[in-house]
Structures are given as C-alpha cells and as structure tokens.
Write an enzyme that holds these catalytic residues in place. Structure first.
Site, PDB file in Angstrom:
ATOM      1  N   GLY A  33     -14.460 -12.697  -0.413  1.00 56.93           N
ATOM      2  CA  GLY A  33     -15.828 -13.055  -0.052  1.00 56.93           C
ATOM      3  C   GLY A  33     -16.270 -14.426  -0.512  1.00 56.93           C
ATOM      4  O   GLY A  33     -17.475 -14.699  -0.596  1.00 56.93           O
ATOM      5  N   SER A  34     -15.317 -15.338  -0.791  1.00 61.54           N
ATOM      6  CA  SER A  34     -15.759 -16.667  -1.247  1.00 61.54           C
ATOM      7  C   SER A  34     -16.500 -17.412  -0.135  1.00 61.54           C
ATOM      8  O   SER A  34     -17.427 -18.177  -0.411  1.00 61.54           O
ATOM      9  CB  SER A  34     -14.583 -17.486  -1.779  1.00 61.54           C
ATOM     10  OG  SER A  34     -13.702 -17.835  -0.745  1.00 61.54           O
ATOM     11  N   ASN A  35     -16.131 -17.189   1.108  1.00 64.10           N
ATOM     12  CA  ASN A  35     -16.863 -17.835   2.210  1.00 64.10           C
ATOM     13  C   ASN A  35     -18.267 -17.236   2.359  1.00 64.10           C
ATOM     14  O   ASN A  35     -19.228 -17.955   2.632  1.00 64.10           O
ATOM     15  CB  ASN A  35     -16.087 -17.712   3.526  1.00 64.10           C
ATOM     16  CG  ASN A  35     -14.974 -18.734   3.606  1.00 64.10           C
ATOM     17  OD1 ASN A  35     -15.220 -19.925   3.768  1.00 64.10           O
ATOM     18  ND2 ASN A  35     -13.736 -18.282   3.446  1.00 64.10           N
ATOM     19  N   MET A 111     -10.630  -8.998   8.386  1.00 67.21           N
ATOM     20  CA  MET A 111      -9.220  -8.884   8.747  1.00 67.21           C
ATOM     21  C   MET A 111      -8.958  -7.741   9.733  1.00 67.21           C
ATOM     22  O   MET A 111      -7.899  -7.120   9.703  1.00 67.21           O
ATOM     23  CB  MET A 111      -8.373  -8.716   7.469  1.00 67.21           C
ATOM     24  CG  MET A 111      -8.538  -9.863   6.502  1.00 67.21           C
ATOM     25  SD  MET A 111      -8.445 -11.481   7.291  1.00 67.21           S
ATOM     26  CE  MET A 111      -7.000 -12.118   6.518  1.00 67.21           C
ATOM     27  N   ARG A 112      -9.901  -7.451  10.604  1.00 70.68           N
ATOM     28  CA  ARG A 112      -9.722  -6.457  11.656  1.00 70.68           C
ATOM     29  C   ARG A 112      -9.889  -7.140  13.008  1.00 70.68           C
ATOM     30  O   ARG A 112     -10.700  -8.074  13.135  1.00 70.68           O
ATOM     31  CB  ARG A 112     -10.771  -5.333  11.574  1.00 70.68           C
ATOM     32  CG  ARG A 112     -10.952  -4.703  10.226  1.00 70.68           C
ATOM     33  CD  ARG A 112      -9.833  -3.807   9.799  1.00 70.68           C
ATOM     34  NE  ARG A 112      -9.412  -2.858  10.812  1.00 70.68           N
ATOM     35  CZ  ARG A 112      -8.229  -2.236  10.793  1.00 70.68           C
ATOM     36  NH1 ARG A 112      -7.363  -2.485   9.837  1.00 70.68           N
ATOM     37  NH2 ARG A 112      -7.904  -1.376  11.736  1.00 70.68           N
ATOM     38  N   ILE A 114     -11.451  -7.425  16.496  1.00 70.04           N
ATOM     39  CA  ILE A 114     -12.725  -6.914  17.030  1.00 70.04           C
ATOM     40  C   ILE A 114     -12.587  -6.631  18.535  1.00 70.04           C
ATOM     41  O   ILE A 114     -11.632  -7.061  19.162  1.00 70.04           O
ATOM     42  CB  ILE A 114     -13.895  -7.866  16.747  1.00 70.04           C
ATOM     43  CG1 ILE A 114     -13.633  -9.235  17.366  1.00 70.04           C
ATOM     44  CG2 ILE A 114     -14.191  -7.974  15.282  1.00 70.04           C
ATOM     45  CD1 ILE A 114     -14.763  -9.685  18.199  1.00 70.04           C
ATOM     46  N   ASN A 128     -16.106 -17.192  13.634  1.00 64.64           N
ATOM     47  CA  ASN A 128     -14.986 -16.815  12.758  1.00 64.64           C
ATOM     48  C   ASN A 128     -14.475 -18.044  12.015  1.00 64.64           C
ATOM     49  O   ASN A 128     -14.585 -19.164  12.505  1.00 64.64           O
ATOM     50  CB  ASN A 128     -13.846 -16.222  13.595  1.00 64.64           C
ATOM     51  CG  ASN A 128     -12.684 -15.736  12.743  1.00 64.64           C
ATOM     52  OD1 ASN A 128     -12.881 -15.089  11.710  1.00 64.64           O
ATOM     53  ND2 ASN A 128     -11.463 -16.053  13.144  1.00 64.64           N
ATOM     54  N   HIS A 130     -10.881 -19.453  10.199  1.00 66.34           N
ATOM     55  CA  HIS A 130      -9.439 -19.165  10.162  1.00 66.34           C
ATOM     56  C   HIS A 130      -8.740 -20.285   9.384  1.00 66.34           C
ATOM     57  O   HIS A 130      -9.039 -21.461   9.588  1.00 66.34           O
ATOM     58  CB  HIS A 130      -8.896 -19.079  11.591  1.00 66.34           C
ATOM     59  CG  HIS A 130      -7.448 -18.720  11.633  1.00 66.34           C
ATOM     60  ND1 HIS A 130      -6.986 -17.437  11.391  1.00 66.34           N
ATOM     61  CD2 HIS A 130      -6.338 -19.470  11.855  1.00 66.34           C
ATOM     62  CE1 HIS A 130      -5.671 -17.426  11.475  1.00 66.34           C
ATOM     63  NE2 HIS A 130      -5.247 -18.633  11.751  1.00 66.34           N
TER      64      HIS A 130
HETATM   65  C1  GAR Z   1     -10.188 -17.208   4.403  1.00 60.66           C
HETATM   66  O1  GAR Z   1      -9.214 -18.135   4.054  1.00 60.66           O
HETATM   67  C2  GAR Z   1     -10.293 -17.073   5.916  1.00 60.66           C
HETATM   68  O2  GAR Z   1     -10.023 -18.261   6.571  1.00 60.66           O
HETATM   69  C3  GAR Z   1      -9.219 -16.036   6.182  1.00 60.66           C
HETATM   70  O3  GAR Z   1      -9.373 -15.106   5.133  1.00 60.66           O
HETATM   71  C4  GAR Z   1      -9.795 -15.791   3.959  1.00 60.66           C
HETATM   72  C5  GAR Z   1     -10.963 -15.044   3.357  1.00 60.66           C
HETATM   73  O4  GAR Z   1     -11.317 -15.608   2.136  1.00 60.66           O
HETATM   74  N1  GAR Z   1      -9.407 -15.431   7.467  1.00 60.66           N
HETATM   75  C6  GAR Z   1      -8.413 -15.121   8.286  1.00 60.66           C
HETATM   76  O5  GAR Z   1      -7.242 -15.260   7.997  1.00 60.66           O
HETATM   77  C7  GAR Z   1      -8.831 -14.537   9.636  1.00 60.66           C
HETATM   78  N2  GAR Z   1      -7.790 -14.618  10.590  1.00 60.66           N
HETATM   79  P1  GAR Z   1     -12.650 -15.166   1.377  1.00 60.66           P
HETATM   80  O6  GAR Z   1     -12.650 -13.640   1.348  1.00 60.66           O
HETATM   81  O7  GAR Z   1     -12.496 -15.730   0.004  1.00 60.66           O
HETATM   82  O8  GAR Z   1     -13.816 -15.721   2.119  1.00 60.66           O
END
Ligand code: GAR
Length: 212
Positions: A33-35, A111-112, A114, A128, A130
């Site tokens: 969840g850092s984003n 990570m699902r 949709i 999204n 990525h």
């Molecule tokens: C992030 O690096 C995001 O780009 C990736 O998951 C990580 C989540 O980090 N997403 C994917 O790979 C989607 N295809 P976070 O939980 O620290 O935000």
C-alpha cells in the site's frame, strides 16, 4: 510538477494539474500500500484535490490495512477467495464504491484481473499503476522480467484500464535506469520512488483530460 530527468511525459503544467473540484477516489490494493499512502500524503499536503472515500483490499493480512487505519481512511476487506467468479468480486467492489459515492477508481497494487463489471460501472475512470514502461513487461513480475531481458532502463506507468491486462491509455511514465548490481528488490525500490510521484500526477492528468 516535479522536474525529474527520468520523467518521460510531463503532459501538463502545474496550473493545469490543479483540480478545481475535489475528486472522490476509491482505491484498491492487495499488498503493502505504499502507493495508496503516497496518494493520501499528496492529498494531506494539498498537492492533489481529492479525497479517498474508501480503500478496498483483498488480502486479510495486507499491510495496506495498517496504513489505512493510521491515516484514518475507511477500508473494506473483500477477500477474493470468498467469491465464486471474478465478476462476483467486481460486483461487490462496485457496490462498496457506489455506496461511498466514489467517482474515480485507482488500482494501487491490485493484483487481481478485473472484469467488465467494474469497467461498465466506471467507464474510462479506472486508473492503474504498473512497474514497467508499458507496453513492455506486462503482467506479474514486471521488475524481474526487465532484469531478465537485460534492458538498460525500465520504470513505471500510470494508465487508464481496459479489459486487456496492463493496457489502456497511458497517462504518464517515468524511466528508471537499471544498475549493474541491481536485484529485483533494489530496482523495485527505485521504481517505487517514481511511482509515488507519478501515481499522483497520473490521477490529476486523468481527471483533467476527462473534463476537456
Ligand atoms: C507497485 O509497484 C505497482 O506498480 C505494482 O504493485 C506494486 C504495489 O506496491 N502493480 C502491479 O504489478 C500491477 N500489475 P504498493 O503496495 O507498495 O503500492
């Protein structure tokens, strides 16, 4: 907007990025969840005129839950294991978002895969992030894929979501060089620094462009 040598598509000026109306966001996350926290921080610091109405997470032990409690943001667990189909999970997601008046959806490490259920409810309003320069390295393990391909740069992309995995209109990208000693962890850490910036700018760009 932050000036960065790695920013590929600084599409709008700072003034253009300012949103006149507070945007109601619903965030979906599966892990750390850092984003999610980067979005919340930008809102708290007045860099993004938005409010996170609700967070949905799908893994009971996801660290994002602790971040949401600390930040005082309502969160709902929708454990995908309890739904028979992807569509059923997405219907539940839409219900939670609609009952919280969510206008825009942000997949921040969701990570699902949709389905049309979510896209029909929020057409062109699902964003999204990525960890690659799309269209390269779609799908899972994008950081490892880049290392294996021995490319010299990779990065991250914020884009609108369509039914195909990791595709849809690109809103903003940032490039991150790959260093000789990089492991997937060190590289992902540097990609995340850029992610935390472009996720915020990507949301502004998406909302602004939808008003034009
Ligand atoms: C992030 O690096 C995001 O780009 C990736 O998951 C990580 C989540 O980090 N997403 C994917 O790979 C989607 N295809 P976070 O939980 O620290 O935000």
């Amino acid at each position: 907007m932050t000036n960065s040598p790695y920013l590929v598509s600084p599409c709008l000026t700072k003034e253009q990025l300012e949103l006149t109306k507070t945007v109601k966001l619903g965030v979906m996350a599966s892990g750390s969840g850092s984003n999610f926290e980067a979005i919340a921080q930008a809102i708290n610091e007045g860099r993004l005129n938005a409010k996170i109405e609700v967070l949905i997470y799908n893994n009971p032990n996801a660290k994002v839950k602790e971040r949401a409690s600390r930040l005082n943001i309502p969160c709902v667990l929708l454990n995908h294991r309890h739904y028979k189909t992807r569509e059923a999970l997405d219907q539940a997601i839409v219900e939670v978002f609609r009952s919280n008046q969510v206008e825009w959806v942000v997949m921040a490490g969701w990570m699902r895969i949709i389905t049309q259920e979510l896209l029909n409810a929020y057409p062109q309003k699902v964003i999204n992030i990525h960890p690659s320069i799309l269209p390269s390295f779609k799908g899972i393990n994008a950081v490892e894929q880049a290392l294996e391909a021995k490319v010299k740069v990779t990065g991250c992309t914020v884009h609108l979501v369509d039914l195909e995995v990791d595709s849809g209109k690109i809103l903003i990208q940032a490039v991150v060089p790959i260093l000789p000693d990089d492991t997937s962890d060190t590289l992902h850490d540097r990609i995340q620094v850029q992610e935390h910036r472009i996720i915020v700018e990507g949301i502004s760009i998406a909302v602004q462009e939808s008003l034009e």
